[in-house]
Motif scaffolding. Sequence first.
Motif, PDB file in Angstrom:
ATOM      1  N   GLU A  61       0.906  -1.216   0.040  1.00  0.00           N
ATOM      2  CA  GLU A  61      -0.021  -0.026  -0.022  1.00  0.00           C
ATOM      3  C   GLU A  61       0.960   1.321  -0.200  1.00  0.00           C
ATOM      4  OE1 GLU A  61      -3.598  -0.269   2.786  1.00  0.00           O
ATOM      5  OE2 GLU A  61      -2.459  -1.542   3.555  1.00  0.00           O
ATOM      6  N   GLU A  62       1.892   1.007   0.789  1.00  0.00           N
ATOM      7  CA  GLU A  62       2.857   2.428   0.791  1.00  0.00           C
ATOM      8  C   GLU A  62       3.514   2.658  -0.405  1.00  0.00           C
ATOM      9  OE1 GLU A  62       6.402   3.993   3.863  1.00  0.00           O
ATOM     10  OE2 GLU A  62       5.537   1.786   3.953  1.00  0.00           O
ATOM     11  N   LEU A  63       3.929   1.656  -0.941  1.00  0.00           N
ATOM     12  CA  LEU A  63       4.519   1.535  -2.450  1.00  0.00           C
ATOM     13  C   LEU A  63       3.644   2.365  -3.226  1.00  0.00           C
ATOM     14  CD1 LEU A  63       6.932   1.215  -4.331  1.00  0.00           C
ATOM     15  CD2 LEU A  63       5.929  -1.217  -4.417  1.00  0.00           C
ATOM     16  N   ALA A  64       2.340   1.711  -3.409  1.00  0.00           N
ATOM     17  CA  ALA A  64       1.258   1.896  -4.567  1.00  0.00           C
ATOM     18  C   ALA A  64       1.051   3.797  -4.271  1.00  0.00           C
ATOM     19  CB  ALA A  64      -0.006   1.326  -4.429  1.00  0.00           C
ATOM     20  N   ALA A  65       1.063   4.127  -3.026  1.00  0.00           N
ATOM     21  CA  ALA A  65       0.543   5.439  -2.669  1.00  0.00           C
ATOM     22  C   ALA A  65       1.891   6.436  -3.405  1.00  0.00           C
ATOM     23  CB  ALA A  65       0.371   5.563  -1.130  1.00  0.00           C
ATOM     24  N   ALA A  66       3.106   5.917  -2.931  1.00  0.00           N
ATOM     25  CA  ALA A  66       4.266   6.625  -3.616  1.00  0.00           C
ATOM     26  C   ALA A  66       4.328   6.678  -4.993  1.00  0.00           C
ATOM     27  CB  ALA A  66       5.623   6.027  -2.918  1.00  0.00           C
ATOM     28  N   VAL A  67       3.962   5.547  -5.520  1.00  0.00           N
ATOM     29  CA  VAL A  67       3.903   5.632  -7.219  1.00  0.00           C
ATOM     30  C   VAL A  67       2.925   6.429  -7.814  1.00  0.00           C
ATOM     31  CG1 VAL A  67       3.866   4.154  -9.101  1.00  0.00           C
ATOM     32  CG2 VAL A  67       5.094   3.523  -7.292  1.00  0.00           C
ATOM     33  N   ASP A  68       1.690   6.545  -7.292  1.00  0.00           N
ATOM     34  CA  ASP A  68       0.470   7.363  -7.777  1.00  0.00           C
ATOM     35  C   ASP A  68       1.042   8.916  -7.308  1.00  0.00           C
ATOM     36  OD1 ASP A  68      -0.874   5.140  -8.151  1.00  0.00           O
ATOM     37  OD2 ASP A  68      -2.320   5.157  -6.462  1.00  0.00           O
ATOM     38  N   GLY A  69       1.598   9.147  -6.336  1.00  0.00           N
ATOM     39  CA  GLY A  69       2.060  10.549  -6.208  1.00  0.00           C
ATOM     40  C   GLY A  69       3.235  10.895  -7.274  1.00  0.00           C
ATOM     41  N   LEU A  70       4.130   9.990  -7.386  1.00  0.00           N
ATOM     42  CA  LEU A  70       5.067  10.371  -8.548  1.00  0.00           C
ATOM     43  C   LEU A  70       4.404  10.579  -9.949  1.00  0.00           C
ATOM     44  CD1 LEU A  70       8.183  10.791  -8.853  1.00  0.00           C
ATOM     45  CD2 LEU A  70       8.137   8.309  -9.349  1.00  0.00           C
ATOM     46  N   ALA A  71       3.506   9.875 -10.097  1.00  0.00           N
ATOM     47  CA  ALA A  71       2.607   9.708 -11.260  1.00  0.00           C
ATOM     48  C   ALA A  71       2.212  10.937 -11.393  1.00  0.00           C
ATOM     49  CB  ALA A  71       1.841   8.681 -11.232  1.00  0.00           C
ATOM     50  N   ALA A  72       1.203  11.636 -10.549  1.00  0.00           N
ATOM     51  CA  ALA A  72       0.656  12.933 -10.272  1.00  0.00           C
ATOM     52  C   ALA A  72       1.697  14.077 -10.728  1.00  0.00           C
ATOM     53  CB  ALA A  72      -0.105  13.013  -9.107  1.00  0.00           C
ATOM     54  N   GLU A  73       2.914  13.856  -9.709  1.00  0.00           N
ATOM     55  CA  GLU A  73       3.836  14.942  -9.915  1.00  0.00           C
ATOM     56  C   GLU A  73       4.459  14.965 -11.316  1.00  0.00           C
ATOM     57  OE1 GLU A  73       8.448  15.130  -8.615  1.00  0.00           O
ATOM     58  OE2 GLU A  73       6.969  13.976  -7.234  1.00  0.00           O
ATOM     59  N   SER A  74       4.606  13.697 -11.899  1.00  0.00           N
ATOM     60  CA  SER A  74       5.554  13.847 -13.308  1.00  0.00           C
ATOM     61  C   SER A  74       4.390  14.108 -14.613  1.00  0.00           C
ATOM     62  CB  SER A  74       6.166  12.511 -13.453  1.00  0.00           C
ATOM     63  OG  SER A  74       5.435  11.612 -13.433  1.00  0.00           O
ATOM     64  N   GLY A  75       3.272  13.718 -14.242  1.00  0.00           N
ATOM     65  CA  GLY A  75       2.079  13.673 -15.469  1.00  0.00           C
ATOM     66  C   GLY A  75       2.502  12.375 -16.282  1.00  0.00           C
ATOM     67  N   ARG A  76       3.107  11.215 -15.531  1.00  0.00           N
ATOM     68  CA  ARG A  76       3.326  10.392 -16.581  1.00  0.00           C
ATOM     69  C   ARG A  76       2.391   9.169 -16.125  1.00  0.00           C
ATOM     70  NH1 ARG A  76       9.095   8.665 -15.428  1.00  0.00           N
ATOM     71  NH2 ARG A  76       8.559   6.958 -16.846  1.00  0.00           N
ATOM     72  N   PRO A  77       1.901   8.125 -16.783  1.00  0.00           N
ATOM     73  CA  PRO A  77       0.992   6.958 -16.390  1.00  0.00           C
ATOM     74  C   PRO A  77       1.727   6.118 -15.851  1.00  0.00           C
ATOM     75  CG  PRO A  77       1.166   7.147 -18.745  1.00  0.00           C
ATOM     76  CD  PRO A  77       1.683   8.284 -18.192  1.00  0.00           C
ATOM     77  N   LEU A  78       2.296   6.149 -14.581  1.00  0.00           N
ATOM     78  CA  LEU A  78       3.151   5.011 -13.909  1.00  0.00           C
ATOM     79  C   LEU A  78       2.338   3.851 -13.303  1.00  0.00           C
ATOM     80  CD1 LEU A  78       5.745   7.571 -12.153  1.00  0.00           C
ATOM     81  CD2 LEU A  78       5.879   6.549 -14.405  1.00  0.00           C
ATOM     82  N   PHE A  79       2.679   2.632 -13.447  1.00  0.00           N
ATOM     83  CA  PHE A  79       2.006   1.651 -12.897  1.00  0.00           C
ATOM     84  C   PHE A  79       2.786   0.371 -12.273  1.00  0.00           C
ATOM     85  CE2 PHE A  79       2.109   1.013 -17.274  1.00  0.00           C
ATOM     86  CZ  PHE A  79       2.712  -0.224 -17.790  1.00  0.00           C
ATOM     87  N   LEU A  80       2.045  -0.162 -11.380  1.00  0.00           N
ATOM     88  CA  LEU A  80       2.485  -1.614 -10.680  1.00  0.00           C
ATOM     89  C   LEU A  80       1.825  -2.613 -11.071  1.00  0.00           C
ATOM     90  CD1 LEU A  80       3.188   0.270  -7.068  1.00  0.00           C
ATOM     91  CD2 LEU A  80       4.848  -0.307  -8.731  1.00  0.00           C
TER      92      LEU A  80
END
Length: 589
Positions: free
Chosen positions: A268-287
């Motif tokens: 959960e912690e990892l998913a939240a961090a990746v979602d935050g980075l995706a929002a920051e970068s404007g890139r569709p990052l996924f796990l």
Amino acid sequence: MQFEVWAPLTGHVAMRLDDATYDMAPDPNRDGWWLAEAPASDGSRYGFLLDDDPVPRPDPRGRRLPDGPDGLSAVVDFEALGAPGASESPPGRAAPRVPLQDAVLYELHVGTFTAEGTFDAAAARLGHLTALGVTHVELMPVCSFPGRHGWGYDGVAPWSVHEPYGGPAGLARFTAAAHAAGLGVVLDVVHNHLGPSGNHLPAFGPYFTDAHHTPWGAAVNLDAPGSDEVRAYLLGSALAWFRDYGIDGLRLDAVHALADGRALTFLEELAAAVDGLAAESGRPLFLIAESDRCDPRTTLPRAEGGTGLHAQWNDDFHHALHCALTGESQAYYGDFARAPLAALAKTMTRAFFHDGTWSSFRGRHHGRPVDRRRTPAHRFLGYAQTHDQVGNRALGDRLSASLSPGLQACAAAVTLTGPFVPMLFMGEEWGAGTAWQYFTDHPDPELAEAVRTGRRREFAAHGWKAEEIPDPQDPATRDRSCLDWTEPGRGPHARLLAWYRTLVALRRTHPDLRDPDLAAVRVAHDEERRWLTFRRGDVRVAVNLSPEPVTIALGRNGVRVLAAWEPVEHPGADGRVHVPGESAVVLGP
């Protein structure tokens, strides 16, 4: 340059940097951390001396290990590499913004994709993938591991890049080349264990705990004392792939083996961090998770009580399709083999076959139903072959070793027009004649012999003779597993490759084939006559696994043939289509 290391178990830490030694001071703001300032540049070699140990150990967060896991770390200047960052990318290197729902993935092992086994050699073949039409390359693990050749799941330095592949500079070049070609890059990472050789983490801190046990021994410490720093270590390594290399997604190996009893789990912690980075970068990052649980909560949003990962591999779909194609019934295939087309139909409409049902392989009930109102189809990856499902066979034989080109074409039709995000395993698209076997290159002779003996013992229990099992340590085993790039242009391989390209193109041009609504998928099948049809909106797919032709009522006229493995006439006024033996047809408006 500031150097830092977490080493809470030691009373004194020094750093060896090139030819000099520097005492490190405790960090006044962080317990267990040690700091030192020293002049360094790209390529400077360094390691840490713990207490009275005269041999320096590599940095647990080291980005490069030029001499392998037991050698010194090397400083990496990412600005000099020109590697893309989180919020912006150098000109010409912007990642394609393809959402997971529209993706077609291609699993690739750098060490055997080409005979050279390097990032640069793999990058030289990216034109093949763009012509195929896939959207993302999924790299098997590239973290440092002992020896030159291996699958990568024995990695021991989660922040590093395997030097024989090309190290950090090679990965940066590969990612940039993939992005320039319009391809995203997904990286397979392993958080549930480290390899048995070259693992220096226990000397630094409580990275592992005996509170839980896994198939690899003591568990990675995610919930015992000291686990805050261990979680931060793994979380930081995951985010570094996105930030420093421009990676677009991570595949998380065997998340069911992460022993984690905390209220807020690491995933959960990892998913939240990746979602935050995706929002920051404007890139569709996924796990993407590999999970054996058949649990839809793995990919439910965190707000809905799920882990928040974006997709998961669906082995149940694979198993049902494999049994329908091959008739195999051993081990975990047993439950699927009783009525394989019915099993396939269930997975195509409800994702999991085991959704609370009895699993004879496990000796218990297994899984949980998928709520199709809350879970879109692109939460699951569908595939006919993977590194696991090929390489973990005794001989590493692909479907092409036992199936006709027609049946391989049927497998492609189900995978590429089915409801899930498709994933192909390298070489599958042309029916590669090369095996993909289990190979290692352990420098430790005792470990090498243990792996060799264990492999033979495992398959002897299933009736194989020891001399029939390839020796993982024999360099020829790896060499046999390299793709033969002369195959795609000749014989039946070229025809199958053209079929894959056609199906991938249909998925891209027909939105119905990317519809996320699992409840809208309609499947019919005949177990005895071995045919299956399914509907995705206005697109219908008919697959005949029998060697004999069949006539199937589609229930609608006015459709035309969009693609067919063997020639097929347009359905008549009664909506019936005549499908040749071992063939597939895709029909639409």
